[in-house]
Structures are given as C-alpha cells and as structure tokens.
Design an enzyme around this catalytic site. Structure first.
Site, PDB file in Angstrom:
ATOM      1  N   SER A  79       0.833  -1.193   0.000  1.00 13.55           N
ATOM      2  CA  SER A  79       0.000   0.000   0.000  1.00 13.55           C
ATOM      3  C   SER A  79       0.877   1.257   0.000  1.00 13.55           C
ATOM      4  O   SER A  79       1.754   1.396  -0.856  1.00 13.55           O
ATOM      5  CB  SER A  79      -0.931  -0.073   1.213  1.00 13.55           C
ATOM      6  N   ASP A 104      -9.714  -4.620  -5.989  1.00 12.81           N
ATOM      7  CA  ASP A 104      -9.175  -3.852  -4.856  1.00 12.81           C
ATOM      8  C   ASP A 104      -9.841  -2.486  -4.868  1.00 12.81           C
ATOM      9  O   ASP A 104      -9.629  -1.693  -5.791  1.00 12.81           O
ATOM     10  CB  ASP A 104      -7.655  -3.729  -5.031  1.00 12.81           C
ATOM     11  N   HIS A 107      -7.479  -5.605  -0.638  1.00 12.72           N
ATOM     12  CA  HIS A 107      -6.283  -4.774  -0.689  1.00 12.72           C
ATOM     13  C   HIS A 107      -5.104  -5.427   0.023  1.00 12.72           C
ATOM     14  O   HIS A 107      -4.002  -4.901   0.016  1.00 12.72           O
ATOM     15  CB  HIS A 107      -6.592  -3.418  -0.045  1.00 12.72           C
TER      16      HIS A 107
END
Lengths: 870, 261
Positions: free
Chosen positions: B87, B211, B239
C-alpha cells in the site's frame, strides 16, 4: 405494566432459533472470505431496506459500507480479522438502499476450516445512532476544544507576528496569511484607508479576485469592505444569495471566482476602523459563529499593529531622508569647490532621485549651467527601480503640498525655471524631454543668505505624484543651495590665496649667464587649500645670489600670509650681509617676536657666481642635493639646525660651505617631494638622488616637473616646491631629452643660456638656436617614428672658435621630404651651418655614456666670429 | 524492527502500509527466511516503535518515512535490498529507491497507488473523490482504535470489561490517534505520480483482482510509469493479498526474484 416477566424456557415468548436469528434486536450477516454475503437476517434487511434476494450471493459486506468504511475495512477490519480471528466494536456506517446511513457498531468473527484457513465471516451489527450521536458530540466537543486551542494559538501567533511587523504592508501580509490559514479561507485581502480618509486601497491579497473595484474604491462605495470600515462592523455574507441582497456588485465578483461565502472584519483602533480584512470561502471553509469573536479581536489587534506600523513607517521615511541628506552633504563636502560640488550633486541625484538633473547658477545676473547629468535611455529600467528604491526617501512630503505652485503643463520651455528664479518657489512642468515616457521637470530655487542664487532642475518620473514630494525636494534644494554656496565661498578664498601665493612666488628673473634658476610648484592633489611652501632666488651684490626654499606649517590663507612675511624678512636680512647662520638666528627672533611661521623649516644658501662657493644653513629643512656633471650626486648634510623658533630662547645656528663645479645642479625642495604614504623617507631620498641623477642632463626647466612626476603620487596630500640652480658655464653643453616636442622650449632656454656666456652676435645666436631646434625636432620625429622610447641627446662644444653641435637619436634618418615642413628643416640647417654630416643608423637599445651609440647622428659645425653682440 | 532469516542471505525488507503493523507480513515473511536476511519493521507510531520519535512536523511528508527506511538500510549496512512495500509503503519504497538507488536490488509493490484522489484535469483515475477521502479521514477520527479503547468503556458503560482484554483486542492495528490521523492524511492525499518515471530499480507490481483501494487501472498506471516494471495480477481480492492470499503472494514474489534479469 405490573406483570412479572415470564421466566423459564417455555411460554408464548419462546422463540425458535431461526425466529431468534431473523428477528433478533441486532443484525446478523454471514459472508464468505471475500465478503460476499451468504446469509443475512431480517432485522438487518429491514434496517437496510433490501430484499434478501438483492444481497445474498450478489453483494459483498464491504459494498454496504460507506466509502470511508470500505477503506477502513480494507486497511484495518479485514487485516485484524485475519490476524486475530475477530474484531470488535468497530464503528461503521452502513448504507441503506436509499443511500441514507445507519451508524453501527459491528463485531465480526472469522470461521476457520479444518486447514485453519478462513471459511467464512460472521458479523453482528448493532444499530448505534444514539451512541454515534453521543460519540459525535464527544468528537465535536473534542474538536471544539481543539479549535479553541487552535484559535487561541492562531491569535497568539498573529499577535506576535504583528509585533514584528514594521510596515502596514507587513501587517497586511501577516493578516492575509494567518487568518486565511486559520479559518481555511480560499481568498484573503487587506484594504487600508488612504491618507485622504476617503479611499480604500488594497495593500495585500492572496487568492483574491482581481477586480478593479477591489483594488481601490471610495469609502462610500456599495461594497462590503467599505461598509465594514464605515460602520466598523463585521460583515458576514453567508451565501452568494445573501451577498446579492446587500451588495449586488460584489456578489457577482464572488460568484465569478467560485466562492460561496465572504467575511469582512474591520481593523479598528478604538471605535474607528482604519482598514478591513476580507475573506472568501468555498465549501471547505471552516468559519463558524464561534470564530467571529476571535476574528473581531484579531481586527482590533491588527488595527493597533497598523497604527503602530504607520507611525513606524513614517519614522523610517524621516530617518531615511535624514540619512540621505547627511550622506549627500558628506558627499558634497568632500569636494570643496563650486563646480566639483555641482558635479557631485547631479551625479548623486541621477539616477537615485531623478532621470536628469542640472545646476544652473546666476553669474552676473545670467543663468550659467554648472553641471548636468542624465540617464542614458538604456538605463531607464534600472532607473525605474532605483527611483522606486529612492521613493521611500522622497515619499514623505505632504507638509508642503499646499504651498506647491501649479504645474505649468504646456508652458513655454524654461518658463518654469525663470519663474522659480523670479518667485523663489519650486515650479513643476510636465515634459518628455528624453522620450522615455511621462516625466515632470521640477525647478527648485537654490538659495544662499536669503538670495536666490540659482536653480536645481530635475527630471522626475511623471507617473508618480510629484506634488507630494515637493517637501522633500525643497529640503534637498535647501541643503544643495547651502553646499553650493559654501563651495563658491571656498573657490573665492582659494582664488585669493592662490593669487597671493603667485604674487609672492613670482620673483624677477636673474639675467646672468653664470647661473640659471628654475622653479616648480605643484599644489597638493586635493587642491584644497594653498600650502605654505615657497622658494625664492635673488641677487645679493653683483656676484652672489641667495637661494631659499621654505615650508610654513599649515595651509590656507594664514599660511600664505606667514610665508609672505618670512620671505620678506629673509630678503631684508640677506641685504644686510649676514652669513647664512646669522641670518637664520635673526629670523628666529623675527618669528618669535611676531609669532609668524613658527616651526617653519627653511634652507638658505648664498652662491658665489665667480667661485661656485655655496654657503648654506638648514633650519629643520631637508638637505639640498648636488648633481655633478659627471654623474656624482650628494646631499648636503652640513649646516643643520632645528626649525624656526621651535624652542624658546636664543640659539645659535650652524652653517656649512661647499664648492660647486661648473655645470653642477643644486636642488632645493620641500618635503612633499619625498614624503610618501607607502615608503620611508630614507628610501624616498635614495630614489630622489637616483631619479634626479638620471635627469642631470635634462633641459633645466623640463627637469623639475618630470622629477615630480617620477616621485610624487598623483593624489599627493602635500604641496611640492622645488628650486634648481645650474651653476657656471658648462665647458660642453650636454642634454638628453625624451623624444617629446614639449621639451624643445626647455632645451632652447638651456642652449640660449649656454650660448649667452660666449661673445656672439645676435644673428649667430639666433641661427644656432634655430639649428638646434630644427635638428632636435627632426630627431624627436625619428624617435617617435621608429622607437618607442626615443631619447635624443644634444651636445655642443666650442673648439678653436668652431662650434660643433651634435644631435643624436636612436631612429633611422628620414630622407628629406620636400612635401613637409620638417624636410625643409634640413635645408635650413645646411644654409646656417658650415658643415653638416649625417650618419644614419637603426633603432638601438640603450643609450650609454660614451658607449657605442647606434642611431642617427647629425653633426653640424659653424665657425664663430667671437664677437659680442653690439 | 525484527530481523530474521539467514544472516548471509541477501536482504529483504517488508514495510507495512497504512492500517496495521508488521504483523501484516506474518504469512509472507517467514517464507523467505530460508533464503534471505529478512528485516521487518513498524513505521513510527505503530506496533512497538518508539512513539517519542514522532513529531507532526517531521512526519509531514512521505519523505520522512522514506528517510526512516534509509536509516535502517544504513544502520544494518544493507545492500541489494529487495524492498517489499504494501500500500502506501510502496510509495515510501519508491521514494527511498529514488534517493539511494544503489542500495536496492528490487522493489516489490503490493497494491501501490501514487494518488488516490481522481485528477480530472489530466484524466487520472485514482478511485476516490476528494469528498470520499474526507469521509475516510472522518471515519479515522471515529475509529482510531487507540482512541476508542479509552472511550469505549464510557460509551458502553462496560466498566467491568477488563482493560487488558480490550487492549489486546485490535492491538495489531492500534496506534496513536495523532499518528494515525496524519498518516492517513499523508497516505490518501499524497501525489507521487511524478516520482514513478524516475525509478531505476527493477520493480514488481502485485495487483489484486478486485481492490477498492487501489483499483486495476491504478496498478496499470504504475506499471506504465515505472520503466521496465513487471505487473502481476493476483486472483486475490481486496487490498491485502499478504493476508488474504499469502500463498499466491509469496509465489509471485519468488517467481519474480528467481527470474533472470
């Protein structure tokens, strides 16, 4: 209700597990590992407004969450579930079918399969509207507390920034930056009330609209910022609609730049607003009613800061003006004379203050231009910036704006100058003399002792308010007038002193072939005041000359007058037949008695023209230098005693005597010749001996300036005074001179003097002088033409009544060219001399004594009659 | 910071994203300890990191987090690092690799996004509107777990609930509210698009199939911008493939690292 609740596991309220699941007071939801809904209870479906068929197998749990919730699910909820198998009490919002939201607290448990992987997720949903309300209130309370703290800190921050702000612009900058940030305004601007108390001028802005009405507007305009100042009230326009009702014009501007709201906070001192800060917001702005008191307080703080800054700015302008005048007057004082001061004045004014400037003064009632300067057009840009830099200095002025005369636009050229002279009041004319845009020409009368003595004319940038600067310009003219008048007085005094000095120095020439005297005087480099150096040479009896060089302490007219008295005293004493030491003793008494020229130094000598005996005495003066014809040179260190009347009481003076050989030169000089900032006295005297020795064959009168050039710096701070005596008739005339026609006269003088010792007729003498001049001029041309450092030597000797004149240069002989005058010179020489021979040569290096001397040699002979002139 | 695996193995750094701490790598990192020197760490404010090291001013940009990564690299004298970032840490890894490319052998970006907010001006689709991000930041306020731990007993009137149990619950994602708020702000409002083209380290992009945070179009954008990068689309959804599909994630990373380059 008084009935006891049913107890036990049976009865009418008994529910099946399925019934309990479906209608439980909380929502239930089961999903697969990816969140796809596999089972959901009735309660939750009712809350959400969906049918079971809409969701099961079709939608994920995440898709029922708000966007924030979805992200939260991905970043926290999901990971936690996988890491610890359950999550508890997560606050989320579920989306109803109609888009409305249900605040909820959710717990989830992950079901693992036999392998330990997640097989499904069970979620329990508690409706939490009231909890959420409470929570939000808590959050709001917390945020409010934070905002209060933030407001306080903004206030503190701004107040300390205000304290540091020195100019109204600084205050404006602090306001726009700080307040905009504090309330998240998109645009911010500060307007201040102009000096006329009737106009609002924007001094600072960021993110604000660029509408002319917002730059400058009359105070009575129908605009919110003007209204805020007029009423000293805070004006809040909560919407474009609201703005339209009160200030339609402004509402359009607001709408044009995409803002929703605006707020105007007066900047007040006491009950009076002197400015306003305006803020505009889009939907992200944060101002609420709680902010208003803070903003109001801020407005008061800013008002005070502004008032202080305005006072400060005024003080700064005053100080800068004072500094400017001080610097200007220092600058002018450095140059003493009128013309230099005028030059300096205009050079200082352009471009700092003006595009062009000139000084014109009245001389015999006629205007005479003393100095002028103007900006090259290419420099206009830099001048503009310089002018704006200087504008601070010239801005403050208002005081004299009233008595400013009318600008005579389109008047007769020069009329304003004439009017300024006639009325003694500054005059303004518009012009574009230099073609670089609008300009005004200001004619400022220059005064001295109440009279108008001239006019200072300046070309100024026409786009600025000149009238407002007249006060400053008037002060400028006043101090310039004073400085120029002082310059004029200085010139006058200096002229008087120099006249006096010239009168004192001029003596009657000695007409005696046995001696030649030359003198040279150079005033100090700054040319400020006449110095106290003097020389004198006068006959005492038929066979003696007195030689004097002296130096009176101090400068100016007092020194000149003391010098005059000493000079007269010495002449008087010399006539009484005193020997040099006795003469100085008497002079001591004279100085002591009349208190004139104390501690002056003087060297006095008497030269016997028949024997070459020199008797001399030195009162604190530098020793004379003797240059023998053969190159020997020596300082006369004998006969020394202290400066005149330096000590009380009578003291005896010493004297000494030497004998000069014919052809010797004796040099008397003052300390200006040998005192240098960058060298010691001893070193300089060694240099003097060397440089003078090299010039022992130079033509006598040309020798002294040349020697001073070699020894003395151009900006020498002391006067230089020299006296050089050539004693006796040289058996052989020998001169060496640079190839410079300017030396010819001096050579002729020397040659004439040498010839005068011989019994020649006037024709003979003139012919020889002419030949010497022509031949030397020819040689000088060769030196120029062929060699860089041409030196010409001239030699003359009489053997058996035949005069042989030899002129030698280091160039190649030029064939006579009948087209030029010089070419005819040779014919002239041939006609006047018995024999002429020319030995052409080439450029050569070095010109040694008696060594081989390549170059062109012209030898000319003439038999002399040996008869004295009638 | 946790260091495991072969001391003589080539170094591999795992960086967790916004949300939870280094436990995010609990199913992935152990798979590399046989072959690599594995370094796990918590961003400041998370897990067992030293909260005193945090200051709002210092951590005002992702660059500060990149500096922390480089500090670890220097401290441990790591060279040829394979940096695995999840991320927002993908971008932190990119920033670190831009500053000292020599230290990095590979970047593995799991669910990267250079910018979350759409940029209509140049047609960029980040997946979120400005308003949606604001809403997210709001929900961080109401849900940062450190805060709710303290406030929950009051709300629920469950004073008898043992604090210890509450603290253990959700502890993997627990962090200081100030840190969480600012980190969320940085994560979701930063724009690192311009940095991508400058990456000079071989890069693998792992993109999940579905996602919501970093949609497929963003993964493709990142792939298009980073020169020579490789994009692998995982079957995993969500995610966090590192948690939801560790096997697939590990396999993709290993395949990439094995491939000759």
């Amino acid at each position: 209700m008084t009935a006891e609740p049913a107890r036990g596991a049976s009865g009418p309220l008994e529910e099946s597990a399925e019934e309990l699941y479906e209608n439980a007071p909380c929502g239930y939801l089961s999903t697969d590992p990816d969140g796809v809904i596999v089972k959901i209870n009735r309660t939750l479906l009712d809350w959400l407004g969906y049918d079971r068929a809409d969701l099961v197998g079709r939608r994920t749990y995440q898709s029922l969450l708000s966007v924030g919730g979805r992200i939260y699910y991905e970043t926290h909820y999901g990971p936690l579930l996988r890491m610890q198998g359950e999550v508890r009490e997560i606050a989320l919002e579920l989306l109803r079918r109609d888009g409305s939201r249900i605040p909820a607290l959710v717990n989830s448990v992950a079901r693992a399969d036999a392998a330990g992987a997640i097989a499904g997720i069970r979620t329990m949903v508690f409706e939490a509207s009231s909890r959420r309300t409470y929570e939000r209130e808590l959050l709001a309370a917390q945020r409010f507390a934070e905002r209060s703290a933030q407001r306080l800190s903004v206030l503190h921050g701004l107040v300390s920034d205000f304290a540091a702000a020195l100019t109204p612009e600084d205050v404006g900058e602090v306001l726009v930056r700080g307040v905009r940030q504090a309330v998240r305004a998109v645009g911010g601007a500060v307007w201040l009330l102009a000096d006329d108390d009737a106009t609002l001028v924007r001094v600072n802005h960021a993110g604000a609209a660029h509408h002319p009405l917002l730059l400058r507007a009359p105070l009575d305009a129908d605009l919110p910022h003007a209204a805020a100042v007029r009423g000293n009230e805070l004006i809040q326009l909560a919407s474009v609609e609201a703005a339209r009702r009160r200030f339609p014009g402004f509402a359009e501007i607001l709408a044009d730049i995409g803002r929703d709201r605006a707020l105007f906070v007066p900047l007040a001192v006491g009950e009076r607003a002197i400015g306003v800060v305006g803020l505009s917001f889009d939907d992200t702005g944060e101002v609420d009613d709680d902010d208003l008191p803070m903003l109001r307080t801020l407005g008061h703080q800013a008002g005070q800061a502004l008032e202080r800054a305005q006072l400060h700015a005024e003080a700064v302008v005053r100080r800068r003006q004072a500094e400017f005048f001080a610097a200007l007057s220092r600058h002018l004082d450095e140059a003493p004379g009128l013309r230099q001061r005028a030059d300096r004045l205009v050079a200082r004014l352009v471009p700092e203050i003006a595009r062009w400037a000139r000084v014109e003064v009245l001389v015999d009632r006629r205007l005479t231009r003393l100095a002028s300067a103007s900006l090259p057009v290419a420099d206009e840009a830099s001048a503009a910036s310089a002018a704006s830099a200087a504008s601070a200095a010239s801005a403050a002025s208002a005081a004299s704006a009233e008595d400013a005369p009318d600008a005579s636009a389109g008047a007769v050229p020069g009329q304003h100058v004439a009017t300024a002279l006639a009325t003694g009041a500054p005059q303004v004319a518009t012009t574009d003399v230099d073609g670089t845009g609008p300009a005004v020409e200001v004619a400022l009368p220059l005064r001295a002792s109440g009279r108008v003595t001239g006019v200072l004319v300046m070309g100024l940038d026409g786009s600025r308010d000149v009238r407002g600067r007249l006060g400053f310009l008037g002060e400028l003219a006043e101090s310039a007038g004073l400085a120029l008048e002082n310059g004029r007085l200085y010139d006058q005094e200096r002229e008087n002193a120099h006249t006096l000095q010239r009168g004192l120095l001029a003596g009657e020439p000695l007409h005696d072939p046995r001696v030649a005297v030359t003198t040279f005087y150079r005033a100090a480099g700054d040319g400020l005041e006449v110095g106290g150096d003097w020389y004198d040479a006068f006959p005492i009896g038929p066979h003696k000359v007195a030689l004097v060089v002296g130096d009176v302490v101090g400068r100016g007219i007092r020194a000149a007058s003391a010098m005059g008295q000493l000079r007269s005293a010495i002449r008087a004493l010399a006539a009484t037949g005193l020997n040099p030491a006795a003469l100085l003793e008497r002079l001591d008494r004279f100085v002591d008695r009349f208190d004139v020229g104390r501690v002056s130094t003087v060297v006095y000598g008497e030269l016997d023209l028949t024997s070459g005996h020199l008797r001399f005495a030195c009162a604190g003066h530098l020793p004379p230098l003797v240059l023998e014809p053969d190159g020997d040179r020596r300082f006369l260190w004998g006969g020394r005693s202290g400066a005149l009347a330096a000590h009380a009481g009578i003291r005896s003076r010493a004297e000494d005597a030497v004998r000069l050989r014919p052809g010797s030169r004796l040099l008397l000089y003052t300390d200006g010749l040998v005192e240098r900032r960058d060298a010691g006295l001893e070193e300089q005297m060694t240099r003097l001996a060397r440089e003078a020795g090299r010039r022992r064959r130079a033509p006598l009168t040309a020798m002294l300036p040349d020697l001073v050039d070699a020894l003395v710096e151009a900006d020498q701070y002391d006067d230089v005074c020299l006296l050089c005596v050539r004693f006796g008739v040289e058996p052989r005339f020998e001169r060496e001179l640079p190839a410079d026609v300017a030396q010819l006269k001096s050579l002729r003088d020397d040659f004439r003097s040498w010839l005068s010792a011989m019994p020649l007729t006037a024709d003979e003498r003139d012919a020889l002088l002419l030949v010497c001049s022509e031949a030397t001029a020819n040689a000088i041309e060769h030196g120029y033409r062929a060699c860089d450092d041409g030196v010409v030597s001239v030699r003359a000797e009489v053997v058996d009544r035949v005069l042989e004149l030899t002129v030698r240069d280091r160039g190649s002989w030029r064939r006579p060219n009948p087209e030029t005058d010089r070419g005819r010179g040779l014919e002239l020489i041939r006609s006047l001399m018995d024999r002429v021979s020319i030995e052409p040569g080439d450029c050569a290096t070095g010109l040694g004594d008696g060594a081989t001397e390549p170059g062109t040699v012209v030898t000319m002979r003439r038999r002399l009659t040996w008869k004295a002139a009638a | 910071m946790t260091e495991t695996g072969r001391a003589d193995g080539s170094p591999m750094m795992f960086a967790h994203g916004y949300g939870c701490d280094q436990n995010m790598w609990r199913f992935v990192a152990p798979e590399f300890t046989d072959t690599h020197r594995v370094v796990l760490f918590d961003h400041v404010g998370y897990g067992r990191s030293d909260l005193a090291a945090y200051s709002t001013d210092r951590y005002a940009s992702l660059d500060a987090y990149a500096s922390d990564v480089l500090d670890i690299v220097h401290e441990l004298d790591l060279w040829d690092v394979t940096f695995v970032g999840h991320s927002v840490s993908s971008m932190i890894g990119v920033l670190a690799a831009l500053r000292e490319p020599d230290r990095f052998a590979n970047l593995v970006l799991v669910g990267p996004s250079p910018r979350y907010i759409d940029d209509p001006a140049d047609g960029y689709v980040g997946g979120f509107t400005r308003a949606e991000i604001d809403e997210l930041l709001d929900s961080v306020d109401s849900n940062y777990l450190g805060w709710s731990r303290a406030i929950a007993p009051v709300i629920m009137a469950n004073a008898d609930r043992p604090e210890l149990a509450e603290e253990l619950t959700n502890s993997f994602c627990r962090t200081d509210p100030v840190v969480a708020r600012q980190f969320a702000q940085l994560t979701f409002t930063s724009d690192n698009r311009a940095d991508l083209a400058k990456v000079a380290v071989p890069t693998l992009i792992l993109q999940c199939s579905d996602d919501v945070i970093a949609p497929m179009s963003v993964g493709e954008y990142v792939h298009g911008q980073i020169p020579g990068s490789e994009l692998v689309v995982l079957n995993a959804t969500g995610h966090c493939p590192n948690l939801s599909a560790p096997v697939e994630t590990v396999a993709a990373i290993k395949a990439y690292l094995r491939a000759p380059r």
